[in-house]
Design a protein around this motif. Structure first.
Motif, PDB file in Angstrom:
ATOM      1  N   LYS A   1       0.670  -1.098   0.305  1.00 45.60           N
ATOM      2  CA  LYS A   1      -0.260  -0.424  -0.062  1.00 45.60           C
ATOM      3  C   LYS A   1       0.384   1.501  -0.072  1.00 45.60           C
ATOM      4  CE  LYS A   1      -4.168   1.895   1.136  1.00 45.60           C
ATOM      5  NZ  LYS A   1      -4.924   2.203   0.131  1.00 45.60           N
ATOM      6  N   LEU A   2       2.286   1.112   0.599  1.00 42.95           N
ATOM      7  CA  LEU A   2       2.751   2.079   0.694  1.00 42.95           C
ATOM      8  C   LEU A   2       3.908   2.835  -0.433  1.00 42.95           C
ATOM      9  CD1 LEU A   2       4.025   2.248   4.391  1.00 42.95           C
ATOM     10  CD2 LEU A   2       2.557   3.300   3.556  1.00 42.95           C
ATOM     11  N   GLU A   3       3.646   1.213  -1.727  1.00 43.45           N
ATOM     12  CA  GLU A   3       4.408   1.504  -2.600  1.00 43.45           C
ATOM     13  C   GLU A   3       6.041   1.301  -1.751  1.00 43.45           C
ATOM     14  OE1 GLU A   3       4.193   4.138  -5.230  1.00 43.45           O
ATOM     15  OE2 GLU A   3       2.084   3.668  -5.719  1.00 43.45           O
ATOM     16  N   ASP A   4       5.851   0.337  -0.845  1.00 47.54           N
ATOM     17  CA  ASP A   4       7.888  -0.271  -0.790  1.00 47.54           C
ATOM     18  C   ASP A   4       7.856  -1.268  -0.793  1.00 47.54           C
ATOM     19  OD1 ASP A   4       9.680  -0.907   0.401  1.00 47.54           O
ATOM     20  OD2 ASP A   4       9.279   0.265   2.509  1.00 47.54           O
ATOM     21  N   PHE A   5       8.177  -1.781  -2.223  1.00 46.86           N
ATOM     22  CA  PHE A   5       7.961  -3.052  -3.048  1.00 46.86           C
ATOM     23  C   PHE A   5       9.001  -3.104  -2.625  1.00 46.86           C
ATOM     24  CE2 PHE A   5       6.107  -0.228  -6.909  1.00 46.86           C
ATOM     25  CZ  PHE A   5       4.780  -0.415  -5.758  1.00 46.86           C
ATOM     26  N   ALA A   6      10.205  -2.901  -2.579  1.00 46.42           N
ATOM     27  CA  ALA A   6      11.436  -3.842  -1.861  1.00 46.42           C
ATOM     28  C   ALA A   6      11.422  -4.747  -0.720  1.00 46.42           C
ATOM     29  CB  ALA A   6      12.727  -3.007  -1.269  1.00 46.42           C
ATOM     30  N   THR A   7      10.329  -4.051  -0.182  1.00 43.52           N
ATOM     31  CA  THR A   7       9.519  -4.324   1.606  1.00 43.52           C
ATOM     32  C   THR A   7       8.862  -5.378   1.431  1.00 43.52           C
ATOM     33  OG1 THR A   7      10.493  -2.622   2.524  1.00 43.52           O
ATOM     34  CG2 THR A   7       9.531  -3.978   4.231  1.00 43.52           C
ATOM     35  N   TYR A   8       8.224  -5.311   0.662  1.00 40.87           N
ATOM     36  CA  TYR A   8       6.879  -6.189   0.226  1.00 40.87           C
ATOM     37  C   TYR A   8       7.753  -7.153  -0.128  1.00 40.87           C
ATOM     38  CZ  TYR A   8       3.306  -8.013  -2.231  1.00 40.87           C
ATOM     39  OH  TYR A   8       1.933  -9.312  -2.161  1.00 40.87           O
ATOM     40  N   LYS A   9       8.313  -7.587  -1.317  1.00 44.90           N
ATOM     41  CA  LYS A   9       9.113  -8.717  -1.792  1.00 44.90           C
ATOM     42  C   LYS A   9       9.612  -9.685  -0.378  1.00 44.90           C
ATOM     43  CE  LYS A   9      10.978  -9.159  -5.676  1.00 44.90           C
ATOM     44  NZ  LYS A   9      11.677  -8.816  -6.666  1.00 44.90           N
ATOM     45  N   LYS A  10      10.531  -8.605   0.199  1.00 42.62           N
ATOM     46  CA  LYS A  10      10.672  -9.329   1.356  1.00 42.62           C
ATOM     47  C   LYS A  10      10.390 -10.306   2.753  1.00 42.62           C
ATOM     48  CE  LYS A  10      14.063  -8.152   5.480  1.00 42.62           C
ATOM     49  NZ  LYS A  10      12.738  -8.491   6.484  1.00 42.62           N
ATOM     50  N   LEU A  11       8.820  -9.688   2.859  1.00 43.84           N
ATOM     51  CA  LEU A  11       8.323  -9.994   3.479  1.00 43.84           C
ATOM     52  C   LEU A  11       7.488 -11.004   2.868  1.00 43.84           C
ATOM     53  CD1 LEU A  11       6.906  -7.275   5.366  1.00 43.84           C
ATOM     54  CD2 LEU A  11       8.176  -8.776   6.357  1.00 43.84           C
ATOM     55  N   VAL A  12       7.119 -11.402   1.044  1.00 44.85           N
ATOM     56  CA  VAL A  12       6.330 -12.255   0.721  1.00 44.85           C
ATOM     57  C   VAL A  12       7.050 -13.747   0.926  1.00 44.85           C
ATOM     58  CG1 VAL A  12       5.338 -13.146  -1.211  1.00 44.85           C
ATOM     59  CG2 VAL A  12       5.146 -10.837  -0.452  1.00 44.85           C
ATOM     60  N   THR A  13       8.159 -13.125   0.496  1.00 43.30           N
ATOM     61  CA  THR A  13       9.345 -14.135   0.483  1.00 43.30           C
ATOM     62  C   THR A  13       9.863 -15.113   2.114  1.00 43.30           C
ATOM     63  OG1 THR A  13      10.656 -13.245  -1.070  1.00 43.30           O
ATOM     64  CG2 THR A  13      11.953 -14.577  -0.129  1.00 43.30           C
ATOM     65  N   GLU A  14       9.533 -14.121   3.166  1.00 46.25           N
ATOM     66  CA  GLU A  14       9.356 -14.724   3.875  1.00 46.25           C
ATOM     67  C   GLU A  14       8.111 -15.977   4.392  1.00 46.25           C
ATOM     68  OE1 GLU A  14      10.013 -12.245   7.737  1.00 46.25           O
ATOM     69  OE2 GLU A  14      11.572 -11.172   6.469  1.00 46.25           O
ATOM     70  N   VAL A  15       7.615 -15.722   3.656  1.00 45.57           N
ATOM     71  CA  VAL A  15       5.856 -15.879   3.933  1.00 45.57           C
ATOM     72  C   VAL A  15       6.171 -17.239   3.228  1.00 45.57           C
ATOM     73  CG1 VAL A  15       3.173 -16.326   4.052  1.00 45.57           C
ATOM     74  CG2 VAL A  15       4.336 -13.857   5.056  1.00 45.57           C
TER      75      VAL A  15
ATOM     76  N   GLY B   1       5.523 -11.342  -9.439  1.00 49.06           N
ATOM     77  CA  GLY B   1       5.372 -11.725 -10.663  1.00 49.06           C
ATOM     78  C   GLY B   1       4.714 -10.087 -11.111  1.00 49.06           C
ATOM     79  N   VAL B   2       3.619  -9.274 -10.477  1.00 54.00           N
ATOM     80  CA  VAL B   2       3.579  -7.680 -10.236  1.00 54.00           C
ATOM     81  C   VAL B   2       4.289  -7.156 -10.081  1.00 54.00           C
ATOM     82  CG1 VAL B   2       1.291  -6.774 -10.272  1.00 54.00           C
ATOM     83  CG2 VAL B   2       1.144  -8.884 -10.476  1.00 54.00           C
ATOM     84  N   ILE B   3       4.869  -7.283  -8.724  1.00 56.07           N
ATOM     85  CA  ILE B   3       5.761  -6.688  -8.770  1.00 56.07           C
ATOM     86  C   ILE B   3       7.138  -6.535  -8.936  1.00 56.07           C
ATOM     87  CG2 ILE B   3       6.543  -5.437  -6.669  1.00 56.07           C
ATOM     88  CD1 ILE B   3       3.925  -5.191  -5.869  1.00 56.07           C
ATOM     89  N   SER B   4       7.438  -7.813  -9.735  1.00 53.04           N
ATOM     90  CA  SER B   4       9.144  -7.882 -10.619  1.00 53.04           C
ATOM     91  C   SER B   4       8.488  -6.813 -11.467  1.00 53.04           C
ATOM     92  CB  SER B   4       8.982  -9.015 -10.344  1.00 53.04           C
ATOM     93  OG  SER B   4       9.125  -9.170  -9.475  1.00 53.04           O
ATOM     94  N   SER B   5       7.519  -7.185 -12.378  1.00 52.95           N
ATOM     95  CA  SER B   5       6.744  -6.509 -13.895  1.00 52.95           C
ATOM     96  C   SER B   5       7.460  -5.120 -14.080  1.00 52.95           C
ATOM     97  CB  SER B   5       5.787  -6.462 -14.142  1.00 52.95           C
ATOM     98  OG  SER B   5       5.324  -6.238 -13.538  1.00 52.95           O
TER      99      SER B   5
END
Length: 423
Positions: free
Chosen positions: A277-291, A306-310
């Motif tokens: 939501k805050l458009e901090d995509f790097a932190t988002y990817k890090k957290l999702v990878t943990e999950v 995939g959407v974020i990486s695109s």
């Protein structure tokens, strides 16, 4: 002698007042039994100012009649919500009063009425919610919760209705109360199919369900796990903070929740969604990878990555979409996005082709680019065909597929597709 006279007069006054009060309560009770709840309320209101001098038994009787009058009016759809609340308050006061005195003349009936009122309030809340009167629905469920503060589920739904009604301050207060009481909503639902209606029914307890199965009124019992709602609760708290411009409070709230519940993946996802939501995509990817380390079969998470990486790396995006499809073979959006990744590279090729001249060197370069463009279409084709197979009524898919068939000069396929979609 004179003072004795005054004392005697005071005693007489109290006695007369008690007599009048008793008569008014009885008259109100009689009017209620006759079906005239409005008249009964008027008569009872006349007795209320004299309650300070009433006995415990008279106060209990007063509260019992008051509760029944309000409940009767609510049943007749007269200011339903207000009267249900008034009835519940009267019965609660009655139960509390009889608990203090050690007498329980009306407690059993009052307790049954409170349970009935709770059901009526819940039904009324559902009706209001269905009609999109979310604030009223929320208020009604909060009343149910106030009747039984252990029924945190009702507070949870009251918060949800408040969100839907745009009453974020109220919902935040409710969610924070749920957070402070460590509510998760986790549990098990118990189902069995009725032999009479052939419809599946839910039971409040396993024992109740199993009893019906033993009595052969139901069959095919099954249990269904209810997942934790903590992630949703903390996520909504955070999103409300974000909506209020309090981003740091949002981050702190979810960070504290994760520290307290390190194994709750729903909280990790809630935190990830916040950073998305805050458009901090790097932190988002890090957290999702943990999950994903704990739950490697979540196709939606791979799709989201995939959407974020695109946005920055199409090769990574392609790999994530393929992982999503490997888990969920009918993931239509993943097929579409894979096709889009391929087709997006066409623009640069077209731009370069349009800039070329007519020299021999340019003509050779043109042929190379043309082959590259054709290869792009070929690579996108299986993804588009699969997407069309999964959702043939998607106009964007069918139109894009027609264009690709045309570019590849696949005349027969294009003609067949046109016939299918009626173009």
């Amino acid at each position: 002698m004179k003072s004795k006279y005054v004392l005697l007069a005071s005693a007489l006054l109290i006695s007369v007042s008690n007599f009048a009060q008793k008569n008014e309560i009885k008259a109100a009770e009689k009017a209620l039994k006759a079906g005239n709840a409005v008249e009964a309320r008027t008569l009872l209101q006349q007795a209320e100012p004299l309650l300070t001098a009433a006995t415990d038994a008279e106060k209990a009787q007063f509260l019992f009649v008051k509760g029944n009058i309000a409940l009767d009016l609510a049943t007749k759809n007269i200011e339903t919500s207000k009267n249900l609340s008034e009835a519940a308050k009267a019965f609660q006061d009655l139960v509390a009063a009889e608990k203090v005195t050690g007498k329980s003349k009306y407690t059993s009936q009052a307790t049954t009425s409170i349970s009935d009122i709770k059901n009526k309030l819940v039904n009324s809340a559902v009706e209001k919610g269905t009609a999109k009167n979310y604030k009223e629905a929320s208020a009604l469920l909060k009343q149910v919760y106030d009747l039984d503060i252990n029924d945190l589920e009702k507070l949870y739904y009251a918060a949800s209705y408040a969100v839907n009604g745009g009453d974020y301050e109220t919902s935040l207060a409710y969610y924070n109360e749920l957070k402070n009481k460590n509510y998760s909503g986790e549990g098990t639902s118990y189902y069995a199919k009725s032999l009479i209606t052939d419809q599946e029914e839910m039971f409040s307890t396993k024992a109740e369900r199993d009893k019906m199965v033993i009595l052969k009124s139901h069959k095919e019992p099954r249990d269904e796990k209810i997942p934790s709602k903590k992630g949703e609760i903390y996520k909504n708290i955070a999103l409300i903070y974000v909506q209020q411009g309090k981003n740091e409070e949002a981050k702190k709230s979810l960070s504290e929740a994760r520290l307290a519940n390190p194994d709750d993946t729903s909280l990790a996802m809630a935190e990830a969604d916040l950073y998305l939501k805050l458009e901090d995509f790097a932190t988002y990817k890090k957290l999702v990878t943990e999950v994903l380390e704990k739950n490697p079969n979540d196709a939606d998470l791979f799709y989201n990555l995939g959407v974020i990486s695109s946005k920055t790396n199409s090769a990574d995006a392609e790999a994530y979409y393929k992982k999503a499809i490997a888990i969920k073979p009918d993931y239509i959006n993943a097929y579409l996005n894979l096709a889009i990744i391929k087709l997006d590279s066409e623009k640069a090729i077209i731009d370069e082709m349009n800039k070329l001249g007519t020299s021999e060197k340019d003509n050779k370069r043109y042929d190379v680019l043309k082959a590259k463009r054709e290869n792009i279409f070929k690579e996108s084709l299986p993804y588009l065909e699969k997407a069309f197979e999964l959702k043939p009524d998607n106009e964007d898919v069918s139109t894009t597929l027609l264009n690709v068939y045309g570019a590849l000069e696949m005349t027969a396929q294009k003609k067949a597709l046109k016939a299918k979609i009626g173009k």
